[in-house]
Design a protein around this motif. Structure first.
Motif, short mmCIF file in Angstrom:
data_model
loop_
_atom_site.label_atom_id
_atom_site.label_comp_id
_atom_site.label_asym_id
_atom_site.label_seq_id
_atom_site.Cartn_x
_atom_site.Cartn_y
_atom_site.Cartn_z
N VAL A 197 26.95 -97.65 38.39
CA VAL A 197 26.76 -97.06 37.06
C VAL A 197 25.44 -97.51 36.46
O VAL A 197 24.72 -96.73 35.83
CB VAL A 197 27.94 -97.43 36.14
N ASN A 253 35.34 -91.09 32.91
CA ASN A 253 34.09 -91.71 33.36
C ASN A 253 32.97 -90.69 33.44
O ASN A 253 31.81 -90.97 33.08
CB ASN A 253 34.30 -92.37 34.72
N LEU A 292 29.53 -90.75 31.18
CA LEU A 292 28.17 -90.63 31.73
C LEU A 292 27.44 -89.44 31.14
O LEU A 292 26.21 -89.48 30.94
CB LEU A 292 28.23 -90.53 33.26
N LEU A 299 28.87 -99.33 28.72
CA LEU A 299 29.20 -98.58 29.93
C LEU A 299 29.80 -99.48 31.00
O LEU A 299 30.74 -99.08 31.69
CB LEU A 299 27.94 -97.89 30.47
#
Length: 574
Positions: free
Chosen positions: A172, A45, A49, A160
């Motif tokens: 997010v 993750n 990002l 995402l």
């Protein structure tokens, strides 16, 4: 001894059913939310990002570079205020023409492929734009850049969200907003570094002339190249694969994510995924689904099948239960981006006008300040409008004279002696934009922590009310500081609200139509951006009040409408 034996048997009765239950939970078909939650949150993750950062920069750079170029290129391209509005709007025109195309392509052929192609193509058009020598060529390549970047922007949001569980999904979306704010901070810093330089490259015996603002456009394509290359190494969305019946590929990706996040210390605790294709086709419960044989799984859609799928998704969207939410979302985004992107793209020009006004009219010899130092923003805008009109008239007269009497007409004074055009590249113009970007990052950081407590709908309603009030209050601004504070408030809150709305869209609509709805949401928003940017210079010519009433009133109106949206915090993906 008997009681002890009895006690021992009770312990067995407690443990055995628990073990059986765990084993059954591992073997039962799991839906997407269960599977993605089981992968955990960790290194993958963070890596995702990290890759998203240049992706966000690319979309911001594509839509915003011209706003920093225009004050510098004004003299090189002989631009009027109306020309500047068109150059700000042309990228959004390209975006809305491709919204439907990118939406169904992504929902039909996958997220990853379109992200790679989109980012690399956008970088190519940026380089061509940097080499352009006139306004028409710049408009053509900015249009094509907008046409291409529309896809990656919408696909990135869906991509995402489909790699994060319910617990992290809303955050997010706000983290993406932090990245967008960081990009809005990096861009003026880059402009400050490059545009004021006295660079002027002449190539090919004068055929190709490159100024510093063209070099700035070329450099701004680098995040797109980095994004396209980085996404090549990421997996396809497992949610997309499950929606197409490709459960084996989706399971392999889930296992890979689990291994990366946990360090491979144990096996992925899920052995089978729900067959979403069969569930949709036969309307059965998820717990009774089975995987199809690999030969029966979805095959790549043909060209006609892809178009048909796109129209089928569109038809579903305009029927209950999605019609009401779709119309609300489109209208709200139209209003937010009409105000936000109009004002955001004109902010460098507004601060340039303030700098130009203070430089030309305020005393610099140490004497007492004149009435000009107490001028309102409105008076400064009126000065710029009049000056631009005079410049345009002088340019027109000289063009006509050159056409009639040759390149150097004897009867007329040199243009610089009549009315000098000076490009404003003061550092404070870029500094103000940097400050606005920093305020945005701080606000997004706070919102990221509080999003689950506040909720997307409350951010939209109360945040937009505050933003609309700030936009209207700009009418009474009397200094650069007041203008900067109100501008920061307006741009930051509207940006957060737009991001929150897209995050709500992801939760409101099913996977099969999610990217299309996000694309159409942004299409309506960009339509508002076009209308606002084209109207803004004409409203400036009418007077000072109309442009600020436009950006303030429209945002207040959509704040009221936002109360009709459903709550979406921690709502499972469909």
């Amino acid at each position: 001894m008997e009681p002890s034996k009895e006690k021992h048997s009770k312990v067995i009765e407690i443990n055995v059913p628990t073990d059986v239950t765990v084993r059954e939970g591992m073997n039962a078909p799991a839906d997407f939310e269960t599977a993605i939650a089981a992968t955990g949150y960790g290194r993958f993750n963070y890596l995702l990002l990290l890759v998203a950062m240049p992706c966000c920069m690319t979309t911001v750079f594509e839509t915003t570079t011209m706003s920093y170029v225009l004050p510098s290129a004004e003299c090189d391209l002989n631009l009027s205020l109306a020309d500047k509005g068109m150059l700000n709007a042309i990228t959004y025109t390209g975006m809305i023409t491709s919204a439907f195309l990118w939406g169904f392509l992504s929902d039909t052929y996958g997220r990853k492929r379109l992200l790679v192609v989109g980012f690399l193509l956008d970088s190519t058009f940026n380089v061509l734009c940097a080499l352009s020598q006139n306004m028409v060529a710049i408009m053509v390549f900015k249009f094509m850049g907008g046409f291409v970047i529309c896809g990656p922007f919408a696909v990135l949001m869906a991509y995402l969200s489909e790699f994060h569980s319910l617990q992290h999904r809303s955050r997010v979306m706000i983290v993406l907003g932090v990245f967008y704010s960081a990009a809005n901070m990096l861009l003026p810093a880059l402009a400050w570094l490059i545009i004021p330089q006295p660079w002027n490259l002449v190539l090919g015996d004068g055929i190709l002339e490159l100024h510093s603002w063209q070099i700035f456009i070329a450099v701004s394509c680098l995040p797109g190249v980095l994004s396209g290359i980085s996404v090549m190494f990421l997996p396809e969305s497992p949610k997309f694969l499950m929606s197409k019946g490709q459960n084996e590929r989706a399971m392999a990706i889930f296992r890979r994510l689990y291994t990366i996040n946990t360090g491979g210390r144990q096996d992925f605790p899920i052995n089978e995924l729900v067959d979403e294709v069969r569930l949709v086709g036969s309307s059965i419960e998820p717990t009774s689904g089975k995987q199809q044989p690999s030969s029966a799984k979805a095959t790549p859609a043909s060209g006609n099948g892809g178009v048909g799928e796109g129209f089928r998704q569109l038809g579903i969207m305009f029927r209950k239960p999605h019609l009401k939410n779709a119309c609300l979302v489109y209208g709200i985004q139209f209003g937010i981006l009409l105000g936000l992107n109009t004002f955001r793209l004109w902010v460098p020009q507004l601060f340039t006008i303030i700098e130009e006004y203070e430089h030309e009219l305020l005393p610099t010899d140490g004497t007492a300040p004149s009435l000009a130092s107490e001028a309102t923003l409105c008076e400064m805008l009126a000065y710029k409008v009049n000056k631009t009109e005079q410049l345009q008239q002088q340019w027109l007269e000289h063009d006509v004279s050159r056409a009639l009497h040759g390149p150097e007409p004897v009867a007329m004074e040199p243009l610089d002696d009549v009315f000098k055009c000076t490009a404003t590249t003061e550092g404070r113009v870029y500094l103000y934009s940097l400050i606005i970007g920093c305020v945005g990052i701080g606000a997004y950081a706070v919102t990221t922590i509080m999003i689950n407590s506040i909720g997307n709908r409350n951010i939209l309603t109360y945040g937009l009310l505050l933003a609309g009030s700030s936009g209207t209050a700009l009418y009474w601004a009397r200094s650069s500081l007041v203008t900067l504070i109100l501008s920061s408030c307006y741009i930051t809150i509207c940006s957060i609200a737009s991001t929150a709305l897209v995050g709500a869209v992801v939760a409101m609509f099913p996977t099969s139509m999610r990217t299309m709805v996000v694309s159409l949401t942004m299409m309506f928003g960009r339509t508002g951006s076009i209308i606002g940017n084209v109207m803004f210079p004409y409203l400036m010519a009418l007077g000072c009040l109309p442009p600020f009433v436009m950006i303030g009133a429209i945002v207040i109106a959509v704040a009221m409408v936002s109360r009709l949206l459903p709550r979406t915090v921690k709502k499972p993906l469909q």
